[in-house]
Design an enzyme around this catalytic site. Structure first.
Site, short mmCIF file in Angstrom:
data_model
loop_
_atom_site.label_atom_id
_atom_site.label_comp_id
_atom_site.label_asym_id
_atom_site.label_seq_id
_atom_site.Cartn_x
_atom_site.Cartn_y
_atom_site.Cartn_z
N VAL A 285 33.73 45.46 19.32
CA VAL A 285 34.85 45.89 20.17
C VAL A 285 34.36 46.19 21.57
CG1 VAL A 285 36.60 47.66 20.54
CG2 VAL A 285 36.26 46.70 18.27
N ALA A 286 33.20 46.90 21.66
CA ALA A 286 32.68 47.33 22.95
C ALA A 286 32.13 46.16 23.76
CB ALA A 286 31.58 48.37 22.75
N ILE A 288 32.62 42.65 23.28
CA ILE A 288 33.47 41.48 23.51
C ILE A 288 34.42 41.76 24.68
CG2 ILE A 288 35.28 40.01 22.55
CD1 ILE A 288 33.97 40.51 19.77
N GLU A 290 37.34 41.33 25.69
CA GLU A 290 38.70 40.87 25.39
C GLU A 290 39.72 41.28 26.46
OE1 GLU A 290 38.27 44.94 24.20
OE2 GLU A 290 37.14 43.22 23.50
N ASP A 332 51.57 21.84 60.51
CA ASP A 332 52.53 21.27 61.45
C ASP A 332 52.39 22.02 62.77
OD1 ASP A 332 54.60 19.74 62.40
OD2 ASP A 332 56.17 21.04 61.61
N ASN A 706 32.97 52.43 25.94
CA ASN A 706 33.79 51.26 26.27
C ASN A 706 35.06 51.67 27.00
OD1 ASN A 706 34.23 48.38 26.01
ND2 ASN A 706 35.89 48.89 24.64
N ASP A 710 35.41 50.08 30.81
CA ASP A 710 36.27 48.88 30.86
C ASP A 710 37.65 49.11 31.47
OD1 ASP A 710 34.25 47.52 29.70
OD2 ASP A 710 35.41 46.68 28.05
#
Length: 872
Positions: A285-286, A288, A290, A332, A706, A710
């Protein structure tokens, strides 16, 4: 539902109780409550968004493990197991809350973006022409249509001038449909045969017209179809996709490490199978990443919001990435580089060139053509309409000519509207039983259609001598950066003679449209940053070059190519020489496509501006299509990736700068998160291999770390100020990924440095006890991230980072240290299985964390030196 294709214009106006001058404001207000809006795509309910946070496979495993821990604790009477399970559950819930908040923030940003880019249309209200949002239309409103308009509602047409509409989007039939408002269709006529109707979502290709709003929103033909197939699609950018793909690869690697860790803990450590399982899941979990795609969406959305404040509305998130890599801006001239505030400053009536006080006799065909071949209208003490026509009408007014009076004397019978291929506009007028055709447009095209010349009250054959004199005057005006408009006329015996041929040349007018004040600096910034500014215009080469010289875009004629010259080259030949030119004059819409393709062939990322219906192909072909918010047609805005609200070239350069900043901040965020996650993973793996009999970190501690690293730190880097040399660097190479130019190596090296420092902290703590070692490693891992975050904010020295400029950084650091203090100095520390540390141990933790800052700064300095040496 009522139908109007089977009713006359008079009956339609009566049914809607509206006059040909449109509704009054009071009538609009009274009808506003009766309109039925199209229902927007259904948004996901808040509860569903929360549930989505728990659909990730690893989160589900963690929840199951947490539940098992709580059940075992209850069954066996172990309070510690219950606390562990509850803390893990709480951290997962906090992560879910962060995820939902991020989703809602991104959703709100995109909704705001939708409101900014909402389409507009022109209506007649109480006799006045007004620009409104299409969602402000009411039944009975009279809508003005012109080439490039997207029809905003189902309309019963009440006026058509060569009006042609592409209805393929509705009927599936290709080709333009010529409309006729005077016919009455049968009640059962299919959509494609209703020539007196214009339907929502179809495109005006040519001509102009007026129509009464007969159906809106869900009641429109398009609304009925859209309602049946409507669905909401979430956009994903290429950058998000590449990170998602990389995340999948990393997931397999991390899961392999987690399995090895689980086996070691079960076979060697005193931990239970459940604890070992929780540790393995916590690692996964920590480590990856995601949350990375969501974080990138937040950063992009924030960037899009900043761009909107700078008058650049981004319609598609992926465009933000492409902006940062832009290497050529094709713009232009009129209205983008210049102010689009035309003023008539010179005229030539075939006898004398006037440059100061402009004067023409009231019966001058040049003056009559300038007034009658003109759709500008007088409203609120000034003329409104196309800037060129406003300038001509104002010139006539200054000469004492009443435009409305002349228009009453010369009744307009027919019209051939202007288009970018012909570069001409013609009207047929009747006065005292005689019919006269008046034409205006580009002098070169107009001279080709003329057989005679009007001079001092007489008409002469337009021989080579006269043509040479006229062209000489055109050159004189063009050299002074004037836009030259020619005028002609002819007497018409019958309507069949209303053709652009055998005309009498009446003269020409020179209009000045000065460059915007900020353009010169914007061009300098472009060149300094390695981007190539290119002017593309339908104007004369000399006029374009004169403007280009003023703004520093070109120096001499060798850098100018005309559309006629461009036709001599094949696509391959053009690609070889394209970089030698900075100005393209007298070009057609098809020429623009070739120019874009030529630049792209040479590996450039091309931004292209456009405002007309015929600009749509070049806007689509460009890497970044830029529509004009003020002068742009609906079609141009529809296909564009970005809409510049103020039509300003300088705003485009600002948008590119913001695009670079967004990409740079995403790169910093990815670098921070990947190296931090790498450090967590490697620290745990190394210590588990070296000391399998001890616990390096408990699952709750890993998840807590985490949670800190994160969330806020990632957003803090996402809103960081740009580097001081951001616009002094060449555009990034789109072929190189996010981890190129040493970024992948940096992630590994900086991750290993963090790993080393955390392991050292653990080994020092191990001299006291395994519990102290775990606690020191936990605090070091968290605090080290904050010092690393401080270093990551800029590629320059940390002393130039100005912490007070980023409130998110201060919030992230404050949040981390508050939580650390809360667990370090209160009884809550037992919840995370931490112990009290001595002052000396705290000094070691802060010393190692500070060392990370020093080492990171040394690494940055070394990296910068290497990059500079490579650049040389």
């Amino acid at each position: 539902m009522r139908t109007y294709h089977n009713k006359s214009i008079k009956q339609t106006l009566l049914d809607f109780n509206v006059s040909p001058k449109g509704l009054s404001e009071a009538e609009v207000l009274a009808r506003a409550g009766t309109r039925r809006e199209e229902k927007p795509p259904k948004k996901k309910a808040l509860g569903f968004k929360i549930l989505e946070q728990f659909t990730d496979f690893m989160i589900i495993i963690l929840l199951i493990a947490s539940a098992i821990s709580i059940i075992i604790g209850i069954v066996e009477g172990k309070a510690e197991e219950i606390v562990d399970g509850c803390i893990i559950l709480a951290i997962v819930l906090m992560n879910a809350i962060f995820g939902v908040v991020q989703d809602l923030k991104a959703e709100k940003s995109l909704e705001a973006l939708g409101r900014l880019s909402r389409p507009e249309c022109y209506v007649l209200r109480a006799g006045e022409k007004k620009k409104i949002k299409t969602n402000a239309l009411v039944e009975g409103d009279i809508v003005l249509l012109e080439a490039g308009s997207i029809v905003p509602a189902d309309l019963r047409l009440i006026e058509c001038v060569q009006l042609k509409i592409d209805e393929a989007a509705l009927t599936g039939e290709s080709g333009e449909v010529l409309k006729n408002c005077d016919i009455i269709c049968s009640e059962g006529a299919p959509l494609g045969e209703r020539k007196n109707m214009a339907y929502k979502g179809t495109v005006v290709c040519f001509g102009r017209g007026l129509g009464v709003v007969a159906a809106l929103g869900e009641d429109s033909e398009f609304g009925k179809i859209a309602n049946a197939i409507k669905e909401s699609k979430k956009e994903i950018s290429p950058l998000q996709k590449s990170i998602k793909d990389l995340g999948k690869i990393l997931t397999y690697v991390i899961l392999a490490i987690a399995v090895v860790t689980f086996v070691i803990e079960v076979c060697i450590t005193p931990n239970s199978v459940l604890d070992a399982f929780l540790t393995a899941v916590a690692i996964s979990v920590a480590a990856i990443p995601e949350s990375m795609p969501a974080v990138i969406t937040i950063i992009m959305s924030m960037g899009v919001a900043r761009l909107a404040k700078q008058k650049a509305v981004v319609k598609h998130l992926p465009s933000v990435e492409t902006l940062g890599a832009c290497s050529v801006i094709c713009s232009d001239k009129t209205g983008t580089i210049t102010q689009n505030k035309m003023t008539a400053v010179a005229l030539y009536d075939n006898s004398a060139l006037q440059e100061k006080k402009l004067r023409l006799s009231k019966n001058s065909p040049l003056l009559l053509a300038a007034v009658l071949c003109n759709n500008a209208t007088f409203q609120d003490k000034s003329f409104i309409g196309d800037p060129t026509e406003v300038a001509l009408a104002t010139m006539a007014k200054n000469m004492g000519t009443d435009k409305s009076k002349i228009e009453r004397e010369f009744t307009r019978m027919d019209e051939i509207p202007f288009d970018s291929q012909r570069k001409l506009m013609s009207v047929l007028c009747a006065c005292n039983g005689e019919k006269t055709m008046f034409v205006k447009g580009g002098c070169d095209r107009l001279l080709e259609k003329c057989a005679h010349i009007y001079l001092d009250g007489k008409v002469y054959p337009l021989n080579d001598h006269y043509k040479a004199v006229v062209r000489e005057k055109i050159e004189l005006m063009a050299d002074k950066a004037l836009r030259v408009i020619g005028f002609a006329y002819k007497d018409v015996g019958s309507h069949a003679d209303f053709k652009e041929e055998n005309l009498v040349f009446a003269g020409m007018v020179g209009l000045i449209d000065p460059p915007r004040k900020e353009i010169k600096d914007a061009v300098k910034k472009c060149k300094r940053s390695g981007m190539r500014p290119v002017m593309i215009t339908g104007d004369y080469a000399k006029t374009a070059l004169a403007i280009a010289r003023q703004i520093g875009l070109a120096d001499d004629e060798s850098q100018v190519m005309t559309g006629q010259e461009l036709e001599r080259y094949s696509d391959d030949q053009l690609a070889k020489i394209i970089h030698s030119y900075s100005v393209f004059a007298r070009v057609s819409p098809s020429d623009k496509v070739r120019i874009v393709e030529a630049f792209k062939t040479k590996g450039n990322v091309v931004a292209m501006t456009g405002d007309g219906v015929n600009d749509a192909p070049s806007l689509k072909r460009a890497n970044i299509g830029i529509g004009m918010g003020q002068s742009g047609t609906d079609v141009a805005k529809e296909v564009a990736d970005i809409i510049v609200a103020d039509d300003n070239f300088a705003t485009i350069v600002l948008a590119v700068e913001e695009g670079r900043k967004i990409y740079q901040n995403i790169q910093k965020t990815v670098k921070f998160l990947f190296s931090a996650n790498f450090a967590e993973l490697m620290s745990l793996f190394v210590v588990t291999l070296l000391y399998p009999q001890f616990v390096f970190m408990y699952p709750v501690q890993i998840l807590f770390t985490n949670l800190i690293t994160d969330s806020l730190p990632a957003i803090a880097l996402g809103v960081e100020q740009p580097e001081h040399d951001l616009m002094s660097r060449p555009p990034r190479d789109v072929k190189k990924g996010l981890f190129s130019q040493g970024n992948g190596i940096s992630i590994v090296i900086l991750g290993l440095i963090q790993t080393l420092l955390v392991v050292i902290s653990y080994l020092i703590g191990l001299k006291a006890s395994p519990e102290v070692a775990t606690t020191m490693a936990f605090y070091t891992l968290n605090i080290i991230q904050m010092f690393y975050l401080a270093s990551m904010r800029t590629k320059s020295s940390i002393f130039k980072s100005k912490p007070h400029k980023n409130k998110w950084f201060l919030l992230a650091v404050g949040f981390c240290f508050t939580l650390v203090a809360l667990f370090a100095f209160t009884p809550l520390q037992s919840m995370l299985k931490l112990v009290t540390l001595s002052g000396e141990q705290w000094l070691i933790i802060f010393g190692l964390s500070l060392l990370m800052l020093v080492l990171s700064e040394i690494y940055k300095h070394t990296e910068n030196l290497i990059m500079k040496s490579r650049a040389k």
